[in-house]
Design an enzyme around this catalytic site. Structure first.
Site, mmCIF file in Angstrom:
data_model
loop_
_atom_site.group_PDB
_atom_site.id
_atom_site.type_symbol
_atom_site.label_atom_id
_atom_site.label_comp_id
_atom_site.label_asym_id
_atom_site.label_seq_id
_atom_site.Cartn_x
_atom_site.Cartn_y
_atom_site.Cartn_z
ATOM 1 N N HIS A 95 0.849 -1.200 0.000
ATOM 2 C CA HIS A 95 0.000 0.000 0.000
ATOM 3 C C HIS A 95 0.875 1.237 0.000
ATOM 4 C CE1 HIS A 95 -2.941 3.006 1.307
ATOM 5 N NE2 HIS A 95 -3.842 2.174 0.836
ATOM 6 N N ASP A 98 -7.871 -4.072 -0.497
ATOM 7 C CA ASP A 98 -8.476 -4.341 -1.812
ATOM 8 C C ASP A 98 -8.484 -5.841 -2.103
ATOM 9 O OD1 ASP A 98 -8.736 -1.588 -2.396
ATOM 10 O OD2 ASP A 98 -6.608 -1.519 -2.883
HETATM 11 C C1 MLT Z 1 -8.020 4.542 0.104
HETATM 12 O O1 MLT Z 1 -8.613 3.931 1.007
HETATM 13 O O2 MLT Z 1 -8.389 5.638 -0.303
HETATM 14 C C2 MLT Z 1 -6.910 3.872 -0.579
HETATM 15 O O3 MLT Z 1 -6.321 2.947 0.247
HETATM 16 C C3 MLT Z 1 -5.945 4.769 -1.259
HETATM 17 C C4 MLT Z 1 -5.226 5.797 -0.445
HETATM 18 O O4 MLT Z 1 -5.465 6.020 0.709
HETATM 19 O O5 MLT Z 1 -4.353 6.451 -1.039
#
Ligand code: MLT
Length: 428
Positions: A307, A364
């Site tokens: 992430h 995800d």
């Molecule tokens: C989110 O929950 O928006 C995603 O993990 C992406 C992010 O935080 O950049």
């Protein structure tokens, strides 16, 4: 004494104020730097730029912390529900019994959408992606509620727009899907909870035959809580920047939906299932694909691993992994694609290549698995993310307006041609 940072440009020292957040995050305030020195800062993708001061969500990517309004995501996911969390995000505190009842009753009052919305829906071919339809339906609300074009009208008007947005989202989301499969739409059943109401509208057979399933509703509710806000991610920053121009809440949300649509943001869980299907089609040899993922020249990247802000683990993934295990067990799902997912997960969690590179399964990965197990079609995965993210977008839009933030207007470093004379077309 207030702390300052010093920046030396061409031998001249500029003092820059240091701003500290309540969790001791430190920022250098460069707001006046251009006026004083003529210099701007450059940070592609704003990866190290604080775009605002916000009291909504705290995230520490190194420690794997996520909190909404000071409450740990783990506690909220275990004890709360999506609409209570939505109230918390938008209004800043957990609701009392009375506040919760009023809020949820108000939401039930507004689940129906103006019947003319169906004419707009009918205008879309069934090839339209549900995200595009959802964004359009939200934007169209500015036509049904033109008073929303003035976001400063009154706090009552803002409250009504917030309630309408949360109430109509499941209806729009389900209808966007019905359009894609060419089925007649189902209308909201207010005797059901938020997630079961949505599932009934999505249901393929005649809606009367729909039997709400608490396991499905609980898993979905948890997923919505985990997605409800994530500080200044791409779609939320979009909502804030659109909202900063005094655009209505509906068009700001519509912009957020469009930003979320991309495969690098909300579309990532859909990419996970497409990758798993590709592996299955190829014979299901996970070792072969793991080897490909390790080979820099293969061009293959494992979707749903690692992430951009969580450097060690994604706290949402820890919670949702358990929900995914429970759902698969309770529903007794037998799906070779999900078996491949489980094998990939197992390898990634014990293989030093993935451990060293912090390529752990993220939210995800597991959300894609749960949606598939619940029978939610792949094209709807990003729509599910949008449903979850809605309270966050609303809260951030409301905060921006209440803090009277200025219009967003980044600078740039120009890298194009210098001044040159115009040459008439016949002489080129
Ligand atoms: C989110 O929950 O928006 C995603 O993990 C992406 C992010 O935080 O950049």
């Amino acid at each position: 004494m207030a702390k300052t940072a010093e920046l030396i440009i061409d031998g001249k020292t500029y003092k820059l104020p240091i701003i500290e957040g309540t969790e001791h995050e430190v920022a250098i305030d460069i707001g006046n730097l251009r006026d004083e020195s003529g210099v701007v800062t450059l940070d592609l993708g704003y990866k190290n730029t604080g775009a605002t001061k916000s009291a909504i969500t705290f995230l520490d990517g190194d420690k794997g912390i996520l909190r909404y309004r000071g409450y740990a995501i783990e506690e909220l996911a275990a004890n709360s529900n999506f609409l209570e969390v939505a109230y918390l995000l938008v209004f800043g505190e957990l609701p009392t019994d009375e506040q919760y009842k009023k809020f949820t009753d108000d939401i039930k009052l507004h689940t129906m959408v103006h019947e003319d919305t169906r004419k707009i829906l009918d205008g879309f071919p069934s090839s339209a992606h549900p995200m595009g339809v959802l964004a359009s339906m939200f934007c169209a609300q500015t036509a049904f509620y033109p008073e929303s074009l003035d976001p400063n009208r009154s706090s009552e008007a803002t409250y009504l727009s917030i309630v309408r947005s949360l109430a109509k989202m499941p209806t729009f989301a389900a209808w966007a899907y019905k359009n894609a499969v060419g089925h007649p739409v189902n209308y909201p059943d207010n005797s059901l909870d938020y997630c079961s109401r949505f599932m009934k509208m999505l249901y393929a057979l005649p809606a009367e035959q729909y039997q709400p399933d608490p396991v499905v509703a609980d898993a979905l509710d948890k997923l919505l809580i985990l997605h409800a806000d994530h500080e200044q991610n791409c779609s939320t920053s979009t909502v804030r920047i659109v909202g900063s121009s005094k655009a209505s809440i509906y068009s700001s949300i519509s912009a957020g939906i469009n930003a979320l649509w991309g495969p690098l943001h909300g579309g990532a869980n859909q990419e996970v299932i497409l990758m798993l299907e590709q592996i299955k089609k190829d014979g299901g040899d996970t070792d072969k694909w793991i080897a490909k993922a390790k080979d820099k020249n293969s061009g293959f990247r494992l979707m749903g691993f690692g992430h951009r802000v969580y450097k060690n683990f994604d706290p949402r993934a820890k919670i949702i992994k358990k929900a995914a295990d429970d759902v698969l067990k309770k529903l007794g799902v037998n799906d070779p694609v999900l078996d491949i997912a489980m094998k990939l997960e197992e390898v990634a969690l014990r293989d030093s290549y993935f451990i060293e590179r912090k390529l752990y399964p993220n939210v995800d990965f597991y959300s894609g698995i749960i949606y598939r197990a619940l029978g939610i079609p792949v094209d709807m995965f990003t729509v599910m993310f949008a449903m979850g993210r809605l309270p966050g977008w609303i809260a951030q839009w409301k905060e921006l307006r209440e803090n009277k933030e200025p219009i967003g207007r980044p600078r740039q470093i120009y890298t194009g041609q210098n001044l040159r004379p115009y040459v008439p077309i016949k002489k080129r």
